[in-house]
Design a protein around this motif. Structure first.
Motif, PDB file in Angstrom:
ATOM      1  N   SER A 113      -8.487 -57.823 -70.536  1.00 20.86           N
ATOM      2  CA  SER A 113      -7.333 -58.650 -70.178  1.00 20.86           C
ATOM      3  C   SER A 113      -7.604 -59.451 -68.904  1.00 20.86           C
ATOM      4  O   SER A 113      -7.163 -60.599 -68.775  1.00 20.86           O
ATOM      5  CB  SER A 113      -6.091 -57.775 -69.986  1.00 20.86           C
ATOM      6  N   GLY A 129      -3.900 -55.500 -72.101  1.00 16.40           N
ATOM      7  CA  GLY A 129      -4.142 -54.902 -70.796  1.00 16.40           C
ATOM      8  C   GLY A 129      -3.332 -53.656 -70.532  1.00 16.40           C
ATOM      9  O   GLY A 129      -3.879 -52.617 -70.137  1.00 16.40           O
ATOM     10  N   LEU A 130      -2.020 -53.730 -70.739  1.00 17.93           N
ATOM     11  CA  LEU A 130      -1.146 -52.607 -70.415  1.00 17.93           C
ATOM     12  C   LEU A 130      -0.880 -51.697 -71.611  1.00 17.93           C
ATOM     13  O   LEU A 130      -0.890 -50.469 -71.471  1.00 17.93           O
ATOM     14  CB  LEU A 130       0.182 -53.131 -69.855  1.00 17.93           C
ATOM     15  N   ILE A 131      -0.649 -52.276 -72.772  1.00 16.29           N
ATOM     16  CA  ILE A 131      -0.358 -51.445 -73.943  1.00 16.29           C
ATOM     17  C   ILE A 131      -1.628 -50.804 -74.494  1.00 16.29           C
ATOM     18  O   ILE A 131      -1.673 -49.596 -74.761  1.00 16.29           O
ATOM     19  CB  ILE A 131       0.350 -52.279 -75.032  1.00 16.29           C
ATOM     20  N   ASP A 132      -2.686 -51.600 -74.657  1.00 16.87           N
ATOM     21  CA  ASP A 132      -3.957 -51.069 -75.165  1.00 16.87           C
ATOM     22  C   ASP A 132      -4.848 -50.503 -74.053  1.00 16.87           C
ATOM     23  O   ASP A 132      -5.922 -49.978 -74.343  1.00 16.87           O
ATOM     24  CB  ASP A 132      -4.722 -52.170 -75.912  1.00 16.87           C
ATOM     25  N   ASN A 133      -4.418 -50.668 -72.795  1.00 17.39           N
ATOM     26  CA  ASN A 133      -5.146 -50.130 -71.633  1.00 17.39           C
ATOM     27  C   ASN A 133      -6.584 -50.656 -71.555  1.00 17.39           C
ATOM     28  O   ASN A 133      -7.508 -49.927 -71.200  1.00 17.39           O
ATOM     29  CB  ASN A 133      -5.150 -48.592 -71.659  1.00 17.39           C
ATOM     30  N   ASN A 134      -6.762 -51.930 -71.893  1.00 17.15           N
ATOM     31  CA  ASN A 134      -8.083 -52.563 -71.814  1.00 17.15           C
ATOM     32  C   ASN A 134      -8.051 -53.545 -70.642  1.00 17.15           C
ATOM     33  O   ASN A 134      -7.927 -54.754 -70.820  1.00 17.15           O
ATOM     34  CB  ASN A 134      -8.409 -53.279 -73.126  1.00 17.15           C
ATOM     35  N   ILE A 135      -8.172 -52.998 -69.446  1.00 21.15           N
ATOM     36  CA  ILE A 135      -7.957 -53.776 -68.228  1.00 21.15           C
ATOM     37  C   ILE A 135      -9.016 -54.863 -68.048  1.00 21.15           C
ATOM     38  O   ILE A 135      -8.704 -56.005 -67.706  1.00 21.15           O
ATOM     39  CB  ILE A 135      -7.924 -52.843 -67.003  1.00 21.15           C
ATOM     40  N   TYR A 170      -0.823 -59.099 -71.656  1.00 21.00           N
ATOM     41  CA  TYR A 170       0.030 -57.923 -71.458  1.00 21.00           C
ATOM     42  C   TYR A 170      -0.246 -56.849 -72.512  1.00 21.00           C
ATOM     43  O   TYR A 170      -0.369 -55.660 -72.183  1.00 21.00           O
ATOM     44  CB  TYR A 170       1.498 -58.349 -71.512  1.00 21.00           C
ATOM     45  N   ASN A 199     -13.484 -48.527 -64.859  1.00 23.03           N
ATOM     46  CA  ASN A 199     -13.053 -47.144 -64.974  1.00 23.03           C
ATOM     47  C   ASN A 199     -12.438 -46.744 -63.639  1.00 23.03           C
ATOM     48  O   ASN A 199     -13.118 -46.754 -62.619  1.00 23.03           O
ATOM     49  CB  ASN A 199     -14.238 -46.230 -65.298  1.00 23.03           C
TER      50      ASN A 199
END
Length: 315
Positions: free
Chosen positions: A284, A275-281, A272, A58
């Protein structure tokens, strides 16, 4: 007591030798110092961010404030329906690229090195080098344009000879071949440079002696030139095997569409998207860390095998 004294004296001798060698080679250490500093700053310091893969990251809480979840993200990836397909596509595409692309620069270098006409050789080298300087975006745009079912030159030729237009980018059976062989065409000239450098170390006297003994061009290449580049080729093969799951992102992503996704979805594009599109850092990051770990294991294994079989290794 005597053993301890001997060990201490050996340790002092090693230190003296190291200091003496360092003073002797200090210009070389100064030469590589900027590279060491840059590598440390950009490759080692960021390693503290690896912990994201083991936390529910977070941004408000930061690295150490985010809750620790252990191997939860790795388990989620292993249980995901995309796990097998993604690993399979990545492995097949990378292995296909390695098998098709690795020997061609070697063959090109050997052929051009045995070419007598230097002017023609330079022309061929320039022609084969040129595609390397085409950017990935431009290369993919060219492929999409040439293979277009409506205005593409390839389909125009097919229709001219009485065939039917083919939507190459929508056919899963064509996608891997398009990706791999366009990469071979683009990179074979540039990849052959290092083999030319290795061939330049071969003494001309060996060639002259072989010609006097009546050796043909093929025999000269087989018994003189090819053995001279085996160490270089072995090292490059080890490095290639160490990155076998690291398929490049840009080209795959630009040639990817919903119709060929079942064969074009690889680890880099999946990371990608989640991580970036679904914002699940965190998820990913766990996938990326798993990919790096597998590559490291492969590198160590292939290096050991090469050392046992040929005596050539990275370390």
């Amino acid at each position: 007591m005597s053993t301890r004294i001997m060990k201490q004296s050996q340790g002092k001798n090693k230190k003296k030798k190291f200091v003496k060698q360092f003073k002797k080679d200090y210009p070389l250490w100064l030469f590589v110092l900027p590279g060491i500093i840059i590598t440390f700053i950009f490759s080692y310091i960021p390693l503290y961010g690896v912990q994201i893969a083991f936390r529910n990251f977070n941004p408000k809480l930061g690295f150490f404030g985010s809750p620790w979840v252990g191997l939860q993200h790795f388990t989620r990836f292993f249980d995901s329906p995309y796990f097998f397909t993604t690993i399979k596509n990545t492995f097949v595409l990378s292995l296909y690229s390695l098998i098709a692309g690795f020997p061609i620069p070697i063959i090109l270098a050997l052929i051009l090195n045995s070419f007598r006409h230097k002017k023609y050789r330079k022309v061929i080298q320039t022609v084969t080098y040129a595609p390397n300087f085409i950017s990935t975006v431009v290369m993919c745009g060219m492929l999409l344009l040439f293979l277009s079912p409506s205005v593409g030159i390839i389909n125009n030729v097919i229709e001219f000879f009485g065939g039917n237009s083919i939507n190459f980018m929508a056919e899963k059976s064509y996608w891997r071949h398009i990706y791999v062989w366009s990469g071979v065409w683009q990179g074979m000239g540039w990849s052959s440079v290092i083999y030319f450098a290795a061939l330049s170390s071969v003494s001309p006297e060996l060639h002259e002696a072989a010609i006097v003994d009546g050796a043909t061009k093929f025999q000269i290449v087989r018994y003189i030139d090819f053995p001279s580049i085996i160490p270089t080729a072995t090292i490059l093969l080890i490095l290639s095997c160490g990155s076998i799951l690291s398929v490049g992102f840009e080209k795959v992503f630009l040639l990817q569409n919903d119709l060929n996704l079942s064969v074009s979805q690889v680890i880099s594009t999946y990371v990608y998207k989640v991580g970036l599109i679904d914002n699940n850092i965190s998820y990913s990051s766990a996938i990326g860390l798993f990919n790096s770990a597998i590559n490291a294991v492969l590198l160590i294994v292939v290096n050991k095998i090469s050392k046992k079989l040929s005596g050539i290794s990275l370390w």
